[in-house]
Design a protein around this motif. Structure first.
Motif, PDB file in Angstrom:
ATOM      1  N   PHE A 127      12.095  -5.355   8.990  1.00 35.30           N
ATOM      2  CA  PHE A 127      12.231  -3.977   9.454  1.00 35.30           C
ATOM      3  C   PHE A 127      10.825  -3.430   9.689  1.00 35.30           C
ATOM      4  O   PHE A 127      10.001  -3.413   8.771  1.00 35.30           O
ATOM      5  N   VAL A 128      10.546  -3.008  10.918  1.00 36.92           N
ATOM      6  CA  VAL A 128       9.239  -2.443  11.266  1.00 36.92           C
ATOM      7  C   VAL A 128       9.434  -0.970  11.606  1.00 36.92           C
ATOM      8  O   VAL A 128      10.291  -0.625  12.419  1.00 36.92           O
ATOM      9  N   VAL A 129       8.628  -0.114  10.990  1.00 32.10           N
ATOM     10  CA  VAL A 129       8.715   1.318  11.283  1.00 32.10           C
ATOM     11  C   VAL A 129       7.438   1.776  11.985  1.00 32.10           C
ATOM     12  O   VAL A 129       6.328   1.429  11.571  1.00 32.10           O
ATOM     13  N   THR A 130       7.595   2.538  13.054  1.00 28.24           N
ATOM     14  CA  THR A 130       6.451   3.137  13.731  1.00 28.24           C
ATOM     15  C   THR A 130       6.062   4.383  12.958  1.00 28.24           C
ATOM     16  O   THR A 130       6.733   5.408  13.028  1.00 28.24           O
ATOM     17  N   SER A 131       4.997   4.271  12.206  1.00 24.04           N
ATOM     18  CA  SER A 131       4.488   5.411  11.469  1.00 24.04           C
ATOM     19  C   SER A 131       3.295   5.979  12.245  1.00 24.04           C
ATOM     20  O   SER A 131       3.311   5.996  13.472  1.00 24.04           O
ATOM     21  N   SER A 185      13.658   1.272   0.224  1.00 20.46           N
ATOM     22  CA  SER A 185      13.637  -0.189   0.043  1.00 20.46           C
ATOM     23  C   SER A 185      13.735  -0.554  -1.436  1.00 20.46           C
ATOM     24  O   SER A 185      14.357  -1.552  -1.810  1.00 20.46           O
ATOM     25  N   LYS A 186      13.128   0.273  -2.284  1.00 21.87           N
ATOM     26  CA  LYS A 186      13.212   0.045  -3.729  1.00 21.87           C
ATOM     27  C   LYS A 186      14.561   0.510  -4.270  1.00 21.87           C
ATOM     28  O   LYS A 186      15.213  -0.191  -5.048  1.00 21.87           O
ATOM     29  N   GLU A 187      14.977   1.687  -3.834  1.00 23.93           N
ATOM     30  CA  GLU A 187      16.219   2.268  -4.339  1.00 23.93           C
ATOM     31  C   GLU A 187      17.437   1.411  -3.987  1.00 23.93           C
ATOM     32  O   GLU A 187      18.333   1.192  -4.822  1.00 23.93           O
ATOM     33  N   ILE A 194       9.458  -5.658   5.207  1.00 23.71           N
ATOM     34  CA  ILE A 194       9.145  -4.364   5.825  1.00 23.71           C
ATOM     35  C   ILE A 194       7.667  -4.287   6.186  1.00 23.71           C
ATOM     36  O   ILE A 194       6.799  -4.740   5.432  1.00 23.71           O
ATOM     37  N   THR A 195       7.384  -3.679   7.343  1.00 24.23           N
ATOM     38  CA  THR A 195       6.012  -3.395   7.780  1.00 24.23           C
ATOM     39  C   THR A 195       5.983  -2.013   8.417  1.00 24.23           C
ATOM     40  O   THR A 195       6.911  -1.641   9.138  1.00 24.23           O
ATOM     41  N   ALA A 196       4.915  -1.264   8.159  1.00 24.85           N
ATOM     42  CA  ALA A 196       4.686   0.011   8.842  1.00 24.85           C
ATOM     43  C   ALA A 196       3.504  -0.146   9.790  1.00 24.85           C
ATOM     44  O   ALA A 196       2.512  -0.806   9.457  1.00 24.85           O
ATOM     45  N   VAL A 197       3.626   0.441  10.977  1.00 22.40           N
ATOM     46  CA  VAL A 197       2.535   0.423  11.962  1.00 22.40           C
ATOM     47  C   VAL A 197       2.022   1.851  12.100  1.00 22.40           C
ATOM     48  O   VAL A 197       2.775   2.755  12.474  1.00 22.40           O
ATOM     49  N   ASN A 198       0.742   2.057  11.790  1.00 23.73           N
ATOM     50  CA  ASN A 198       0.165   3.401  11.712  1.00 23.73           C
ATOM     51  C   ASN A 198      -0.958   3.572  12.734  1.00 23.73           C
ATOM     52  O   ASN A 198      -2.136   3.415  12.402  1.00 23.73           O
ATOM     53  N   PRO A 199      -0.622   3.919  13.974  1.00 27.62           N
ATOM     54  CA  PRO A 199      -1.662   4.087  14.990  1.00 27.62           C
ATOM     55  C   PRO A 199      -2.301   5.467  14.971  1.00 27.62           C
ATOM     56  O   PRO A 199      -1.675   6.462  14.569  1.00 27.62           O
ATOM     57  N   SER A 260       7.028 -13.184   9.351  1.00 24.89           N
ATOM     58  CA  SER A 260       7.566 -12.139   8.495  1.00 24.89           C
ATOM     59  C   SER A 260       6.921 -12.073   7.114  1.00 24.89           C
ATOM     60  O   SER A 260       6.553 -10.986   6.641  1.00 24.89           O
ATOM     61  N   GLU A 261       6.776 -13.189   6.446  1.00 31.35           N
ATOM     62  CA  GLU A 261       6.233 -13.186   5.087  1.00 31.35           C
ATOM     63  C   GLU A 261       4.799 -12.674   5.061  1.00 31.35           C
ATOM     64  O   GLU A 261       4.395 -11.938   4.148  1.00 31.35           O
ATOM     65  N   LYS A 262       4.020 -13.044   6.063  1.00 28.74           N
ATOM     66  CA  LYS A 262       2.616 -12.640   6.147  1.00 28.74           C
ATOM     67  C   LYS A 262       2.475 -11.121   6.203  1.00 28.74           C
ATOM     68  O   LYS A 262       1.549 -10.537   5.619  1.00 28.74           O
ATOM     69  N   PHE A 263       3.402 -10.462   6.887  1.00 31.82           N
ATOM     70  CA  PHE A 263       3.285  -9.023   7.113  1.00 31.82           C
ATOM     71  C   PHE A 263       4.160  -8.189   6.164  1.00 31.82           C
ATOM     72  O   PHE A 263       4.169  -6.971   6.257  1.00 31.82           O
ATOM     73  N   ASN A 264       4.876  -8.833   5.270  1.00 33.20           N
ATOM     74  CA  ASN A 264       5.772  -8.100   4.380  1.00 33.20           C
ATOM     75  C   ASN A 264       4.998  -7.148   3.471  1.00 33.20           C
ATOM     76  O   ASN A 264       4.020  -7.535   2.825  1.00 33.20           O
ATOM     77  N   GLY A 265       5.444  -5.893   3.441  1.00 33.63           N
ATOM     78  CA  GLY A 265       4.825  -4.909   2.573  1.00 33.63           C
ATOM     79  C   GLY A 265       3.532  -4.320   3.086  1.00 33.63           C
ATOM     80  O   GLY A 265       2.885  -3.529   2.394  1.00 33.63           O
ATOM     81  N   GLN A 266       3.155  -4.677   4.306  1.00 34.30           N
ATOM     82  CA  GLN A 266       1.871  -4.240   4.846  1.00 34.30           C
ATOM     83  C   GLN A 266       1.983  -2.962   5.667  1.00 34.30           C
ATOM     84  O   GLN A 266       2.990  -2.718   6.320  1.00 34.30           O
ATOM     85  N   ARG A 267       0.914  -2.177   5.624  1.00 30.48           N
ATOM     86  CA  ARG A 267       0.732  -1.051   6.540  1.00 30.48           C
ATOM     87  C   ARG A 267      -0.388  -1.452   7.492  1.00 30.48           C
ATOM     88  O   ARG A 267      -1.496  -1.799   7.047  1.00 30.48           O
TER      89      ARG A 267
END
Length: 351
Positions: A127-131, A185-187, A194-199, A260-267
């Protein structure tokens, strides 16, 4: 090795960044895309731009402020989804109600699509979120050269501060939208990565020339206004920040799907260089079509602008992504050349 195409659900498919994500996903030949749009007209227009690509389909999600807005789409398609990219979130300062127009759709939209992913997409891998950098920056320290913002930084603003003005409201909305994802994700004990992309400010051409008419998206409108400025016009110093190209931002959304594993939990903090309005003017005046025809300001007076602002350190992001960002010069000039190209087409039509 399986060559079957993976399926990506992309919310807000008609957005500036989202269209580039669609293009790169389809161009790779590795993915099918299900994009959410607000109307059939928007779907038809986007399908036409992508030459009715059979790997692109649409679902209708009219209002992401509805907590169950995504449920029907995920009930229908969830079982075949491999990835979700949530890019639907408002980026505008032209609003009347900060809570209703910015904060509520950002928070409820994130919660709605994440809960639908957990409930209806049993095979989801990532799951990737555009932050946004807005979720990272502390606005009160943005002009402090001794301050450092990196992938671990969080905007500390409160709801009370957010409701003071639309700029605070926007920054808070991006923070709460991203934070909602990490908290859920915790709840909900989600099993996908999960990854967040913060431009930062996102420049670059629209995915299609048909979108480069009238007012552009918020970031590119800075350039559009300067392209249409006149000799002698003032060059405001109020506009400044950090920049990244839309094509790099789109690619940053796709890389986590490939590893996926490489980017898991990353912002991923997407930022290249600092700029001011004068920086943009200097670059635009290098184009023969604009030189001597638009505002000039005080050339090169922004050259030391980075030294007057907080530092943005994103070495971790650059190492994870492993590709070189498109330069600000190329990004701004590509944006301007598209505007000029479209403008010239319209002139010929009118003649």
């Amino acid at each position: 090795m399986s060559t079957e195409k993976k399926t990506v659900f992309l919310s807000g498919a008609t957005g500036f960044i989202a269209q580039h994500i669609v293009k790169q996903l389809l161009d790779s030949g590795k993915f099918k895309v299900i994009g959410s749009v607000r109307s059939e007209d928007k779907a038809n227009s986007l399908a036409k731009n992508f030459n009715n690509n059979p790997d692109l389909s649409f679902v209708y999600v009219k209002d992401i402020s509805d907590p169950v807005a995504f449920d029907e789409a995920f009930k229908e398609h969830g079982s075949k989804l491999d990835y979700v990219i949530h890019s639907a979130s408002p980026f505008t300062f032209d609003i009347t109600d900060i809570q209703k127009d910015l904060i509520t759709p950002a928070k409820i939209g994130s919660a709605g699509i994440f809960k639908a992913s957990v409930k209806y997409a049993p095979n989801l891998k990532h799951f990737v979120v555009t932050s946004s950098f807005a979720a990272i920056v502390n606005a009160s320290k943005a002009a402090d050269p001794n301050t450092v913002f990196d992938e671990s930084s969080w905007n500390p603003s409160t709801l009370e501060e957010a409701l003071q003005n639309e700029f605070n409201g926007y920054r808070y909305s991006k923070k709460i939208a991203e934070k909602t994802i990490w908290d859920l994700s915790k709840e909900l004990k989600s099993k996908f990565n999960i990854t967040a992309v913060n431009p930062v400010f996102v420049f670059g051409p629209q995915c299609f020339d048909s979108s480069a008419t009238g007012n552009l998206n918020t970031s590119c409108e800075f350039i559009n206004k300067l392209v249409h400025s006149k000799i002698g016009d003032d060059v405001s110093s109020s506009i400044n920040g950090a920049a990244i190209d839309v094509r790099d931002v789109a690619r940053a959304h796709i890389e986590p799907l490939l590893n996926s594993e490489k980017f898991n939990g990353q912002r991923l903090l997407l930022s290249d260089v600092r700029f001011g309005n004068q920086t943009l003017v200097d670059i635009l005046n290098e184009l023969p079509e604009l030189e001597g025809k638009i505002a000039k300001g005080v050339p090169h007076s922004d050259e030391n602008i980075a030294a007057t602002k907080a530092k943005i350190v994103n070495d971790k992001t650059k190492e994870l992504l492993g590709f070189k960002f498109i330069s600000l010069e190329d990004s701004v000039q590509d944006t301007a050349n598209q505007i000029l190209r479209v403008q010239n087409v319209f002139k010929k039509i009118l003649v």
